[in-house]
Design a protein around this motif. Structure first.
Motif, mmCIF file in Angstrom:
data_model
loop_
_atom_site.group_PDB
_atom_site.id
_atom_site.type_symbol
_atom_site.label_atom_id
_atom_site.label_comp_id
_atom_site.label_asym_id
_atom_site.label_seq_id
_atom_site.Cartn_x
_atom_site.Cartn_y
_atom_site.Cartn_z
ATOM 1 N N VAL A 162 -7.605 -32.450 -19.761
ATOM 2 C CA VAL A 162 -8.398 -31.494 -18.970
ATOM 3 C C VAL A 162 -9.796 -31.349 -19.582
ATOM 4 O O VAL A 162 -10.811 -31.437 -18.881
ATOM 5 N N GLN A 226 2.940 -24.491 -15.730
ATOM 6 C CA GLN A 226 1.872 -24.587 -14.722
ATOM 7 C C GLN A 226 0.856 -23.463 -14.911
ATOM 8 O O GLN A 226 -0.356 -23.680 -14.818
ATOM 9 N N GLY A 230 -3.055 -23.916 -15.886
ATOM 10 C CA GLY A 230 -4.054 -23.316 -14.998
ATOM 11 C C GLY A 230 -5.014 -22.437 -15.775
ATOM 12 O O GLY A 230 -6.231 -22.486 -15.577
ATOM 13 N N VAL A 233 -7.446 -24.589 -17.846
ATOM 14 C CA VAL A 233 -8.531 -25.146 -17.022
ATOM 15 C C VAL A 233 -9.597 -24.073 -16.800
ATOM 16 O O VAL A 233 -10.794 -24.299 -17.012
ATOM 17 N N TYR A 272 -13.952 -26.170 -8.577
ATOM 18 C CA TYR A 272 -13.035 -27.112 -7.916
ATOM 19 C C TYR A 272 -13.624 -28.527 -7.902
ATOM 20 O O TYR A 272 -12.897 -29.506 -8.064
ATOM 21 N N THR A 275 -13.303 -30.159 -11.420
ATOM 22 C CA THR A 275 -11.932 -30.474 -11.836
ATOM 23 C C THR A 275 -11.169 -31.296 -10.785
ATOM 24 O O THR A 275 -9.962 -31.484 -10.928
ATOM 25 N N SER A 279 -7.315 -32.404 -11.300
ATOM 26 C CA SER A 279 -6.306 -31.637 -10.553
ATOM 27 C C SER A 279 -5.600 -32.546 -9.547
ATOM 28 O O SER A 279 -4.402 -32.372 -9.306
ATOM 29 N N ASP A 280 -6.283 -33.537 -8.993
ATOM 30 C CA ASP A 280 -5.598 -34.540 -8.140
ATOM 31 C C ASP A 280 -4.519 -35.260 -8.930
ATOM 32 O O ASP A 280 -3.408 -35.473 -8.450
ATOM 33 N N ASP A 283 -1.541 -32.994 -9.726
ATOM 34 C CA ASP A 283 -0.797 -32.764 -8.484
ATOM 35 C C ASP A 283 0.029 -34.016 -8.132
ATOM 36 O O ASP A 283 1.202 -33.922 -7.785
ATOM 37 N N ARG A 290 -1.805 -28.630 -6.734
ATOM 38 C CA ARG A 290 -3.229 -28.335 -6.614
ATOM 39 C C ARG A 290 -3.470 -26.898 -6.141
ATOM 40 O O ARG A 290 -4.344 -26.202 -6.631
ATOM 41 N N LEU A 293 -3.753 -23.769 -8.572
ATOM 42 C CA LEU A 293 -4.931 -23.512 -9.425
ATOM 43 C C LEU A 293 -5.847 -22.492 -8.749
ATOM 44 O O LEU A 293 -6.224 -22.656 -7.596
#
Ligand SMILES: [Fe+2]
Ligand SMILES: [Fe+2]
Length: 295
Positions: A162, A226, A230, A233, A272, A275, A279-280, A283, A290, A293
Motif C-alpha cells: 500500500v 479488512q 482500510g 490506507v 480514490y 489508490t 485497491s483494484d 479487491d 473495493r 474502503l
C-alpha cells in the motif's frame, strides 16, 4: 496444492526480479548531481498533487502562496518516504534470514539495499533544500494482534505494498511534470523505476500469503483484517496533510485547514484515484472489497 502453485510463482518472480535488480544496479551517490539550490519561484511538487488542490481553499490562494506550499509539501512528501521506508525495512530485516522465506532472501537483500539508497536520496532532498525532515506523526501500525504467522506476514507485506503504490502514483506523476526542477523529476523517475520491481514482488508476495492465510481465519478475523488495512490506507493518505507544512507555508490556522481539507469531497475523490491500482488488486484477490474502503 493451490498454495504450492502460488508459492512456485513467487519463487519465479523473485528470481526474475533479483536478476533485474543486478542488471539495473546504479550508484545513487554518483548518479545525482545536486544543485546548490533549486528555484524558489518554481513549484517543487506538482500542483495537482498538493493537498488542497481542487478545493475552495485552493482557489483562495495566490500564485506565490501555491508555490510556497509546493516547497513545504515536497519536503513533507520526501520525509514521509523516509519514514515509510524505515518502517518497511525493519519488517523485511526481521524476515531476511528466517526459515519461512529461503527463496526470497536474495531478493530481500536487493530490496533493503535499494530502500536504504532511496531513504538516503529522499533525506538529501529534505536536508539540502528544506533544511529539515518533518517529524513522523503517523500512528504506529503493528501486526502483533494476529497470531497466525501467515496472517501476520500478510498484514506486513500489505502495508509495504500500500505504501509503495501510494508513493508510486505521486512519483510517476512528478517524473513527467515539466514544471518541476530537473533534480525533482529525476528523484521521482529513479524511485519509480526501482519501485516497479518492489510492487511486482509485493503483489506476488501478498497473493501467496493470502492463499496460505485465507483458510486459517474466520469471518470475524477477516473483517478485522479488512478494517485494519482500510485504516492503514487512510492514515497513510492523511500523512500528506501536515499542519507543520501549512504553518511553514504561512497558513494562519494550520489545524483548521487540515480539518477542512479532510472533510472535502474533492480530496476524497483524489484519495480514490491515488489508490485505484492497489485497491483494484486487493479487491481482485478477494482480500479487501473495493466498496469497503472509505477514503
Ligand atoms: Fe523505495
Ligand atoms: Fe520499495
Amino acid at each position: 496444492m493451490q498454495d504450492n502453485v502460488v508459492a512456485e510463482r513467487l519463487d519465479a518472480v523473485v528470481s526474475r526480479l533479483s536478476e533485474r535488480a543486478v542488471d539495473g544496479y546504479y550508484n545513487p551517490y554518483q548518479l545525482f548531481k545536486w544543485p546548490d539550490s533549486i528555484p524558489e519561484d518554481a513549484p517543487w511538487m506538482s500542483e495537482e498533487l498538493l493537498s488542497c488542490y481542487g478545493t475552495a481553499i485552493w482557489k483562495e490562494l495566490s500564485a506565490d502562496e501555491r508555490i510556497r506550499l509546493s516547497h513545504w509539501e515536497a519536503v513533507n512528501f520526501y520525509g514521509l518516504n523516509v519514514h515509510l521506508i524505515r518502517d518497511l525495512m525493519l519488517e523485511v530485516l526481521r524476515r531476511i534470514h528466517t526459515s519461512r522465506y529461503p527463496s526470497v532472501s536474495e531478493f530481500f537483500h536487493h530490496f533493503l539495499g535499494e530502500e536504504n539508497e532511496h531513504m538516503w536520496f529522499f533525506a538529501q532532498f529534505c536536508n539540502r533544500y528544506g533544511h529539515k525532515l518533518y517529524e513522523d506523526k503517523r500512528l504506529p501500525f503493528e501486526a502483533t494482534e494476529w497470531s497466525d504467522p501467515n496472517v501476520r506476514d500478510l498484514v506486513v507485506f500489505c502495508r509495504i505494498l500500500v505504501a509503495e503504490e501510494i508513493v508510486d502514483f505521486l512519483n510517476t506523476w512528478m517524473s513527467k511534470d515539466g514544471n518541476l526542477p530537473p533534480i525533482v523529476r529525476q528523484i521521482n523517475a529513479i524511485h519509480h523505476q526501482d519501485e516497479s520491481r518492489h510492487i511486482g514482488f509485493g503483489r506476488q508476495m501478498v497473493t501467496t500469503l493470502w492463499a496460505a492465510a485465507s483458510d486459517a481465519i474466520d469471518d470475524a478475523q477477516r473483517e478485522a483484517l479488512q478494517s485494519y488495512l482500510g485504516r492503514y490506507v487512510l492514515f497513510t493518505l492523511h500523512a500528506l496533510y501536515n499542519p507543520a507544512v501549512y504553518r511553514d507555508a504561512g497558513v494562519p490556522d494550520p489545524y483548521g485547514m487540515r480539518s477542512r481539507l479532510l472533510a472535502d469531497p474533492e480530496r476524497s475523490a483524489f484519495h480514490y484515484r491515488v489508490t485505484a491500482k492497489v485497491s483494484d488488486f486487493l479487491d481482485r484477490i478477494n482480500l479487501v472489497p473495493r466498496d469497503s474502503l472509505q477514503l
